[in-house]
Motif scaffolding. Structure first.
Motif, mmCIF file in Angstrom:
data_model
loop_
_atom_site.group_PDB
_atom_site.id
_atom_site.type_symbol
_atom_site.label_atom_id
_atom_site.label_comp_id
_atom_site.label_asym_id
_atom_site.label_seq_id
_atom_site.Cartn_x
_atom_site.Cartn_y
_atom_site.Cartn_z
ATOM 1 N N TYR A 139 -20.844 33.227 58.703
ATOM 2 C CA TYR A 139 -20.785 32.596 57.503
ATOM 3 C C TYR A 139 -21.868 33.273 56.522
ATOM 4 O O TYR A 139 -21.761 33.495 55.361
ATOM 5 C CB TYR A 139 -21.543 31.397 57.647
ATOM 6 N N LEU A 140 -22.764 33.806 57.222
ATOM 7 C CA LEU A 140 -24.059 34.711 56.315
ATOM 8 C C LEU A 140 -23.492 36.033 56.090
ATOM 9 O O LEU A 140 -23.322 36.248 54.697
ATOM 10 C CB LEU A 140 -25.105 34.918 57.434
ATOM 11 N N GLY A 141 -22.603 36.797 56.664
ATOM 12 C CA GLY A 141 -21.999 37.755 56.384
ATOM 13 C C GLY A 141 -21.092 37.515 55.138
ATOM 14 O O GLY A 141 -21.031 38.713 54.183
ATOM 15 N N ALA A 142 -20.337 36.719 55.268
ATOM 16 C CA ALA A 142 -19.134 36.485 54.535
ATOM 17 C C ALA A 142 -19.751 36.003 53.179
ATOM 18 O O ALA A 142 -19.501 36.429 52.019
ATOM 19 C CB ALA A 142 -18.164 35.276 54.890
ATOM 20 N N SER A 143 -20.863 35.162 53.128
ATOM 21 C CA SER A 143 -21.697 34.878 52.073
ATOM 22 C C SER A 143 -22.200 36.097 51.145
ATOM 23 O O SER A 143 -22.186 36.132 50.137
ATOM 24 C CB SER A 143 -22.690 33.856 52.359
#
Length: 167
Positions: A139-143
């Protein structure tokens, strides 16, 4: 200025990234992918147990060992691609292309967890260490990729240089 020099100048855009992008894309995420590669190849029992303990086979079948080593290789490729390719260029188009590909990979990675049930995506109280990597960290990487691709924090909009006219 020669035409070759002009073409080189036109193909590269000076890229000054905010510290959070540089830290995440060039250090934190590649190191995290190396940790995933380590577990998928060298700690396969733990990897399977953390992924879904109820279905983790003992002993691990040969085919599963091969697939986990292939997964480890993909994590390694991911780490190398991000750490080396992004370090090798200041061309915003290359950065955006690489990060778009990785964003698509993030979505596929999250989708691959669907057999574990929809609650896996949000029930953080049930998460074990691999869930934090497979879900929260993705989620963090995609964000971060979405923010970068949207230009968040990049300051003034970077314009693509006009193509050189042939007379």
């Amino acid at each position: 200025m020669s035409s070759t020099t002009k073409r080189q100048a036109l193909s590269t855009v000076s890229l000054s990234l905010p510290l959070p992008y540089r830290l995440f894309f060039l250090f934190i995420e590649p190191i995290s992918a190396l940790v995933g590669a380590y577990y998928a190849h060298f700690r396969q029992n733990d990897y399977l147990r953390y992924t879904h303990s109820a279905s983790a086979p003992q002993p691990i079948p040969l085919g599963t060992t091969v697939v986990l080593s292939q997964l480890a290789n993909l994590y390694l490729f991911f780490a190398i691609n991000e750490a080396i390719v992004l370090r090798s260029t200041a061309d915003i188009r290359v950065w955006k292309a690489v990060l778009l590909c990785l964003l698509i990979g993030d979505l596929g990675h999250l989708y691959s967890l669907r057999p574990l049930g929809l609650s896996i995506y949000a029930d953080i109280q049930r998460w074990n260490p691999i869930d934090w990597g497979n879900i929260a960290f993705v989620y963090l990487g995609a964000s971060m990729r979405i923010a970068f691709l949207a230009g968040v924090g990049l300051g003034k909009k970077i314009q693509r240089p006009a193509k050189e006219r042939k007379d």
